[in-house]
Design an enzyme around this catalytic site. Structure first.
Site, mmCIF file in Angstrom:
data_model
loop_
_atom_site.group_PDB
_atom_site.id
_atom_site.type_symbol
_atom_site.label_atom_id
_atom_site.label_comp_id
_atom_site.label_asym_id
_atom_site.label_seq_id
_atom_site.Cartn_x
_atom_site.Cartn_y
_atom_site.Cartn_z
ATOM 1 N N ASN A 162 52.744 51.018 41.060
ATOM 2 C CA ASN A 162 54.074 50.640 41.555
ATOM 3 C C ASN A 162 54.861 51.845 42.059
ATOM 4 O O ASN A 162 56.071 51.755 42.276
ATOM 5 C CB ASN A 162 54.871 49.941 40.449
ATOM 6 N N ARG B 17 41.280 24.512 36.026
ATOM 7 C CA ARG B 17 41.426 25.681 35.127
ATOM 8 C C ARG B 17 40.604 26.889 35.591
ATOM 9 O O ARG B 17 40.243 27.755 34.801
ATOM 10 C CB ARG B 17 41.066 25.325 33.692
ATOM 11 N N LYS C 74 45.614 40.272 40.819
ATOM 12 C CA LYS C 74 46.987 39.751 40.749
ATOM 13 C C LYS C 74 47.126 38.639 41.780
ATOM 14 O O LYS C 74 46.875 38.854 42.974
ATOM 15 C CB LYS C 74 48.004 40.845 41.054
ATOM 16 N N GLU D 166 50.977 51.685 51.804
ATOM 17 C CA GLU D 166 50.259 51.624 50.516
ATOM 18 C C GLU D 166 49.191 52.724 50.432
ATOM 19 O O GLU D 166 48.931 53.268 49.365
ATOM 20 C CB GLU D 166 49.603 50.249 50.311
ATOM 21 N N GLU E 188 48.147 45.443 33.279
ATOM 22 C CA GLU E 188 49.330 46.284 33.475
ATOM 23 C C GLU E 188 50.119 46.525 32.191
ATOM 24 O O GLU E 188 51.345 46.375 32.146
ATOM 25 C CB GLU E 188 50.242 45.669 34.550
ATOM 26 N N HIS F 139 61.271 47.587 46.406
ATOM 27 C CA HIS F 139 61.602 46.176 46.187
ATOM 28 C C HIS F 139 63.100 45.950 46.351
ATOM 29 O O HIS F 139 63.529 44.920 46.880
ATOM 30 C CB HIS F 139 61.182 45.724 44.776
ATOM 31 N N HIS G 41 57.081 45.302 53.621
ATOM 32 C CA HIS G 41 56.854 45.825 52.270
ATOM 33 C C HIS G 41 56.473 47.314 52.321
ATOM 34 O O HIS G 41 57.048 48.134 51.612
ATOM 35 C CB HIS G 41 55.742 44.991 51.625
ATOM 36 N N ARG H 72 48.207 50.829 34.788
ATOM 37 C CA ARG H 72 48.334 50.122 36.072
ATOM 38 C C ARG H 72 49.739 50.224 36.668
ATOM 39 O O ARG H 72 49.920 50.040 37.869
ATOM 40 C CB ARG H 72 47.909 48.651 35.910
ATOM 41 N N LYS I 229 41.876 52.169 43.030
ATOM 42 C CA LYS I 229 42.401 50.947 42.390
ATOM 43 C C LYS I 229 41.428 50.444 41.320
ATOM 44 O O LYS I 229 41.838 50.042 40.231
ATOM 45 C CB LYS I 229 42.683 49.853 43.424
ATOM 46 N N HIS J 10 57.637 51.540 44.512
ATOM 47 C CA HIS J 10 57.915 50.108 44.641
ATOM 48 C C HIS J 10 59.266 49.678 44.059
ATOM 49 O O HIS J 10 59.835 48.694 44.524
ATOM 50 C CB HIS J 10 56.806 49.288 43.977
#
Ligand code: NAD
Ligand code: GLY
Length: 354
Positions: free
Chosen positions: A248, A117, A139, A181, A240, A255, A268, A244, A230, A251
């Site tokens: 993206n 955990r 993330k 990025e 998010e 994507h 990417h 946040r 960031k 993106h």
């Protein structure tokens, strides 16, 4: 050398981020300073292991070598890492250490989030993308047959150690994907609400040659700036639910490009740059920005000579964009440029494509 820190109020956690360019052989002692007498399992990208095995000098039995490629970010490898930690009898006081690119960081981070955990985690990013983005912010996750990053957790590391010397052995394609990025951060800077002003658009424009030549000082500085931006965002919105989402930028379309080309043809970062170009064009045509700003964006992107990606069939892109995690009942939410280095979220006008 730069020392930054992130403070996440919700989980009352704060952790250091160190950016430095010391000899890679000194990394082990930096790790031991953090882990103390506790034990650890190192999850390391295959290429990084091959190149830096000697300098890193980790004991063989404490290493999980992660094969290269996005395809490894799956349930099976996740299970293998957990089994490796179980075999070593790691306890909750021990550490998982991710040494590699974003694939390694996401996967090892997710394993750390679920082992007993939650076990301690150190992120040691070795690609530019991981240094400027994925290693910070918590993330973590894996891909499934239904799509990318669909299973995962927000799980903050205990420390992030960034040695810019790793970036010297990245191939040009991987270095450029990270720069994709970096360029993203330039166009969202003012919306990140950082106390410090960087004018990253200007910095990237003035120093493109030195950055492309990977001068150490330049690498440290762009990493410091992107990570500071960031941090500012993640501290305000870890999960998010609002701010946040600006990370993206570029993106949603990016994507879709990756998906339509089966994650093979373009990296990417290359796809994100295409997404940025698309959304600047959209914003200008919708009257959200002035033409001179669109030209500034185009000039900056040109300086970094990103791989050219042709336009895609609008219908196909739209349907791929609708599958994005960030699509809502009202439609496709996109982050659009709204002013110099500023962005905002809005539902995309699909009629624009007719
Ligand atoms: P990657 O992890 O696949 O690494 C790219 C390649 O570079 C690999 O072959 C790797 O072995 C090699 N490599 C790594 N370091 C090297 C070095 N120093 N020298 C030579 N080769 C080296 O790719 P990436 O671009 O770093 O990461 C992409 C992943 O990051 C995607 O899975 C994406 O979903 C994820 N991501 C996560 C976040 C987040 O916030 N968690 C953000 C952005 C992207
Ligand atoms: N890279 C997007 C995020 O961390 O939210």
């Amino acid at each position: 050398m730069h020392n930054l820190s992130v403070k996440i109020n919700a989980c009352e956690k704060s952790y250091p981020i160190r950016i430095f360019d010391d000899e890679i052989s000194g990394l082990k002692s930096k790790i031991l300073e953090i882990t103390g007498k506790n034990r650890f399992l190192v999850v390391i990208s295959e290429k990084v292991y091959k190149i830096y095995k000697k300098q890193l000098n980790f004991e063989k039995e404490r290493i999980f070598v992660l094969k290269d490629g996005e395809r490894e970010k799956n349930f099976k490898t996740f299970e293998k890492i957990l089994n490796c930690a179980l075999k070593l009898k790691l306890t909750r006081n021990d550490y998982i250490i991710a040494v590699g690119g974003g694939v390694c960081g996401d996967l090892a981070g997710f394993a750390a989030s679920s082992y007993m955990r939650g076990i301690h985690l150190i992120q040691i990013p070795t690609t530019l993308l991981a240094c400027v983005d994925s290693s910070v912010g918590g993330k973590t996750g894996i891909d499934t047959k239904f799509g990318k990053n669909l299973v995962g957790a927000f799980y903050q590391p205990d420390a992030v150690l960034i040695n810019t010397n790793f970036l010297k052995t990245l191939d040009d394609i991987q270095f450029k994907t990270g720069l994709g990025e970096v360029v993203k951060y330039a166009f969202i800077e003012k919306s990140c609400k950082s106390d410090e002003e960087f004018n990253l658009i200007n910095f990237l424009s003035l120093n493109s040659e030195k950055i492309l030549a990977r001068e150490s000082e330049m690498l440290e500085e762009i990493i410091r700036i992107c990570i500071s931006l960031k941090i500012s965002v993640v501290e305000k919105d870890e999960k998010e639910s609002g701010l946040r989402r600006i990370l993206n930028f570029g993106h949603t379309y990016g994507h879709a490009v990756e998906k339509l080309t089966n994650y093979h043809k373009y990296t990417h970062g290359e796809a994100v740059v295409k997404g940025i170009e698309f959304i600047f064009d959209y914003a200008f045509k919708k009257g959200l920005i002035v033409e001179s700003y669109k030209f500034i964006a185009q000039d900056l992107i040109k300086k970094y000579n990103f791989k050219k990606i042709p336009d895609f069939c609008t219908k196909k892109v739209l349907s791929a964009m609708k599958m994005d995690k960030k699509a809502t009942a009202e439609g496709i939410v996109v982050i659009v440029p709204s002013d110099y280095a500023k962005v905002e979220a809005e539902v995309m006008d699909e009629k624009f494509f007719e």
